[in-house]
Design a protein around this motif. Structure first.
Motif, PDB file in Angstrom:
ATOM      1  N   ARG A 129       0.744  -1.058  -0.002  1.00 13.98           N
ATOM      2  CA  ARG A 129       0.051  -0.022   0.083  1.00 13.98           C
ATOM      3  C   ARG A 129       0.979   1.140   0.032  1.00 13.98           C
ATOM      4  O   ARG A 129       2.100   1.137   0.313  1.00 13.98           O
ATOM      5  N   GLN A 130       0.259   2.328  -0.390  1.00  8.59           N
ATOM      6  CA  GLN A 130       0.890   3.556  -0.381  1.00  8.59           C
ATOM      7  C   GLN A 130      -0.039   4.589  -0.243  1.00  8.59           C
ATOM      8  O   GLN A 130      -0.962   4.929  -0.746  1.00  8.59           O
ATOM      9  N   ALA A 131       0.244   5.444   0.844  1.00  8.26           N
ATOM     10  CA  ALA A 131      -0.441   6.789   1.389  1.00  8.26           C
ATOM     11  C   ALA A 131       0.218   7.835   0.890  1.00  8.26           C
ATOM     12  O   ALA A 131       1.408   7.846   0.638  1.00  8.26           O
ATOM     13  N   PRO A 132      -0.594   8.793   0.713  1.00 10.12           N
ATOM     14  CA  PRO A 132       0.105  10.147  -0.184  1.00 10.12           C
ATOM     15  C   PRO A 132       1.427  10.515   1.104  1.00 10.12           C
ATOM     16  O   PRO A 132       1.201  10.809   2.220  1.00 10.12           O
TER      17      PRO A 132
ATOM     18  N   GLY B  96      -3.805  -0.673  -8.706  1.00  8.26           N
ATOM     19  CA  GLY B  96      -4.146  -0.291  -7.559  1.00  8.26           C
ATOM     20  C   GLY B  96      -5.863   0.005  -7.222  1.00  8.26           C
ATOM     21  O   GLY B  96      -6.379   0.318  -8.069  1.00  8.26           O
ATOM     22  N   THR B  97      -5.932  -0.114  -6.133  1.00  6.05           N
ATOM     23  CA  THR B  97      -7.284   0.106  -5.516  1.00  6.05           C
ATOM     24  C   THR B  97      -7.366   1.005  -4.259  1.00  6.05           C
ATOM     25  O   THR B  97      -6.716   0.750  -3.262  1.00  6.05           O
ATOM     26  N   GLN B  98      -8.158   2.067  -4.427  1.00  7.96           N
ATOM     27  CA  GLN B  98      -8.233   2.913  -3.348  1.00  7.96           C
ATOM     28  C   GLN B  98      -9.095   2.579  -1.993  1.00  7.96           C
ATOM     29  O   GLN B  98     -10.170   1.939  -2.337  1.00  7.96           O
ATOM     30  N   VAL B  99      -8.316   2.433  -0.823  1.00  2.17           N
ATOM     31  CA  VAL B  99      -9.180   2.208   0.325  1.00  2.17           C
ATOM     32  C   VAL B  99      -9.099   3.595   1.039  1.00  2.17           C
ATOM     33  O   VAL B  99      -7.894   3.930   1.675  1.00  2.17           O
ATOM     34  N   THR B 100     -10.239   3.909   1.526  1.00  2.00           N
ATOM     35  CA  THR B 100     -10.432   5.112   2.289  1.00  2.00           C
ATOM     36  C   THR B 100     -11.108   4.851   3.562  1.00  2.00           C
ATOM     37  O   THR B 100     -12.322   4.355   3.603  1.00  2.00           O
ATOM     38  N   VAL B 101     -10.533   5.113   4.826  1.00  3.99           N
ATOM     39  CA  VAL B 101     -11.085   4.880   6.278  1.00  3.99           C
ATOM     40  C   VAL B 101     -11.451   6.258   6.756  1.00  3.99           C
ATOM     41  O   VAL B 101     -10.538   6.945   7.079  1.00  3.99           O
ATOM     42  N   SER B 102     -12.823   6.406   6.914  1.00  2.00           N
ATOM     43  CA  SER B 102     -13.139   7.632   7.713  1.00  2.00           C
ATOM     44  C   SER B 102     -13.077   7.485   9.225  1.00  2.00           C
ATOM     45  O   SER B 102     -13.383   6.295   9.599  1.00  2.00           O
TER      46      SER B 102
ATOM     47  N   ASN C 221       3.934   9.086   1.377  1.00  2.00           N
ATOM     48  CA  ASN C 221       4.752   7.962   1.921  1.00  2.00           C
ATOM     49  C   ASN C 221       5.094   6.965   0.936  1.00  2.00           C
ATOM     50  O   ASN C 221       4.811   6.944  -0.330  1.00  2.00           O
ATOM     51  N   GLN C 222       6.137   6.068   1.371  1.00  2.00           N
ATOM     52  CA  GLN C 222       6.589   5.280   0.412  1.00  2.00           C
ATOM     53  C   GLN C 222       5.599   3.994   0.477  1.00  2.00           C
ATOM     54  O   GLN C 222       4.819   3.776   1.279  1.00  2.00           O
ATOM     55  N   ARG C 223       5.625   3.036  -0.657  1.00  3.62           N
ATOM     56  CA  ARG C 223       5.045   2.136  -0.661  1.00  3.62           C
ATOM     57  C   ARG C 223       5.848   0.993   0.263  1.00  3.62           C
ATOM     58  O   ARG C 223       6.782   0.705   0.516  1.00  3.62           O
ATOM     59  N   GLU C 224       4.676   0.296   1.030  1.00  5.17           N
ATOM     60  CA  GLU C 224       5.057  -0.530   1.836  1.00  5.17           C
ATOM     61  C   GLU C 224       4.113  -1.935   1.995  1.00  5.17           C
ATOM     62  O   GLU C 224       3.110  -1.993   1.470  1.00  5.17           O
ATOM     63  N   LEU C 225       4.942  -2.884   2.347  1.00  5.87           N
ATOM     64  CA  LEU C 225       4.246  -4.248   2.571  1.00  5.87           C
ATOM     65  C   LEU C 225       3.380  -4.329   3.359  1.00  5.87           C
ATOM     66  O   LEU C 225       3.330  -4.046   4.491  1.00  5.87           O
ATOM     67  N   VAL C 226       2.181  -4.746   3.079  1.00  4.85           N
ATOM     68  CA  VAL C 226       1.031  -4.938   3.866  1.00  4.85           C
ATOM     69  C   VAL C 226       0.944  -6.523   4.482  1.00  4.85           C
ATOM     70  O   VAL C 226       0.979  -6.755   5.697  1.00  4.85           O
TER      71      VAL C 226
ATOM     72  N   GLU D 158      -5.673   5.471   9.430  1.00  2.00           N
ATOM     73  CA  GLU D 158      -4.247   5.286   9.023  1.00  2.00           C
ATOM     74  C   GLU D 158      -4.172   4.232   8.144  1.00  2.00           C
ATOM     75  O   GLU D 158      -3.115   3.893   7.547  1.00  2.00           O
ATOM     76  N   ASP D 159      -5.195   3.301   7.864  1.00  2.00           N
ATOM     77  CA  ASP D 159      -5.047   2.287   6.752  1.00  2.00           C
ATOM     78  C   ASP D 159      -5.281   2.847   5.530  1.00  2.00           C
ATOM     79  O   ASP D 159      -5.303   1.956   4.417  1.00  2.00           O
ATOM     80  N   THR D 160      -5.663   4.178   5.324  1.00  2.94           N
ATOM     81  CA  THR D 160      -6.257   4.855   3.959  1.00  2.94           C
ATOM     82  C   THR D 160      -4.962   4.770   3.278  1.00  2.94           C
ATOM     83  O   THR D 160      -3.744   5.352   3.626  1.00  2.94           O
ATOM     84  N   ALA D 161      -5.170   4.396   1.883  1.00  6.23           N
ATOM     85  CA  ALA D 161      -3.917   4.193   0.998  1.00  6.23           C
ATOM     86  C   ALA D 161      -4.483   3.693  -0.133  1.00  6.23           C
ATOM     87  O   ALA D 161      -5.723   3.234  -0.381  1.00  6.23           O
ATOM     88  N   VAL D 162      -3.620   3.468  -1.406  1.00  4.05           N
ATOM     89  CA  VAL D 162      -3.849   2.882  -2.487  1.00  4.05           C
ATOM     90  C   VAL D 162      -3.439   1.707  -2.299  1.00  4.05           C
ATOM     91  O   VAL D 162      -2.031   1.311  -1.969  1.00  4.05           O
ATOM     92  N   TYR D 163      -4.173   0.468  -2.299  1.00  2.62           N
ATOM     93  CA  TYR D 163      -3.484  -0.772  -2.148  1.00  2.62           C
ATOM     94  C   TYR D 163      -3.021  -1.409  -3.600  1.00  2.62           C
ATOM     95  O   TYR D 163      -3.981  -1.593  -4.509  1.00  2.62           O
ATOM     96  N   TYR D 164      -1.930  -2.153  -3.633  1.00  6.21           N
ATOM     97  CA  TYR D 164      -1.402  -2.711  -4.802  1.00  6.21           C
ATOM     98  C   TYR D 164      -1.306  -4.023  -4.852  1.00  6.21           C
ATOM     99  O   TYR D 164      -0.671  -4.458  -3.595  1.00  6.21           O
ATOM    100  N   CYS D 165      -1.637  -5.013  -5.394  1.00  6.43           N
ATOM    101  CA  CYS D 165      -1.574  -6.347  -5.438  1.00  6.43           C
ATOM    102  C   CYS D 165      -0.348  -6.627  -6.393  1.00  6.43           C
ATOM    103  O   CYS D 165       0.125  -5.801  -7.425  1.00  6.43           O
ATOM    104  N   TYR D 166       0.585  -7.604  -5.755  1.00  4.90           N
ATOM    105  CA  TYR D 166       1.739  -7.859  -6.655  1.00  4.90           C
ATOM    106  C   TYR D 166       1.967  -9.462  -6.922  1.00  4.90           C
ATOM    107  O   TYR D 166       1.286 -10.255  -5.947  1.00  4.90           O
TER     108      TYR D 166
END
Length: 121
Positions: A38-41, A114-120, A43-48, A88-96
């Motif tokens: 995942r990658q939040a604005p 990528g698919t957007q996940v937004t947590v309010s 931030n670097q892409r990180e392994l989930v 804080e889980d809000t990010a674009v999630y990328y499958c690899y």
């Protein structure tokens, strides 16, 4: 051509759940490691969470106990069940996927769009 296609992102309130799916299309010899970054604005892409080539799983400390990764090898699918979501889980999630396209080729990594996940809150 190998492609990874994700689905399942969206908007959810804190404490809610989402399930992400990712499928591999195209002709391949073997699908090895597979998982989610995942990658939040800003931030670097990180392994989930991910499966290694031996089948073991890795999770980011921040999601342990809340996220569960699973796979269906026959369908070439990987899933990410996300519970008790936090803002804080809000990010674009990328499958690899780490793919061996033929028995002679070396491993190559492919990414989904990528698919957007937004947590309010």
């Amino acid at each position: 051509q190998v492609q990874l296609v994700e689905s399942g992102g969206g908007l959810v309130q804190a404490g809610g759940s989402l399930r992400l799916s990712c499928g591999v299309s195209g002709s391949i010899f073997r699908l090895n490691a597979m998982g989610w970054y995942r990658q939040a604005p800003g931030n670097q892409r990180e392994l989930v969470a991910g499966f290694t080539s031996s089948g073991s799983t890795n999770y980011a400390d921040s999601v342990k106990g809340r996220f569960t990764i699973s796979r269906d090898n026959d369908k070439k699918m990987v899933y990410l069940e996300m519970n008790n979501l936090k803002p804080e889980d809000t990010a674009v999630y990328y499958c690899y996927g780490v793919v061996q396209r033929t028995y002679r080729s070396t491993d190559e990594i492919y990414w989904g769009q990528g698919t957007q996940v937004t947590v309010s809150s």
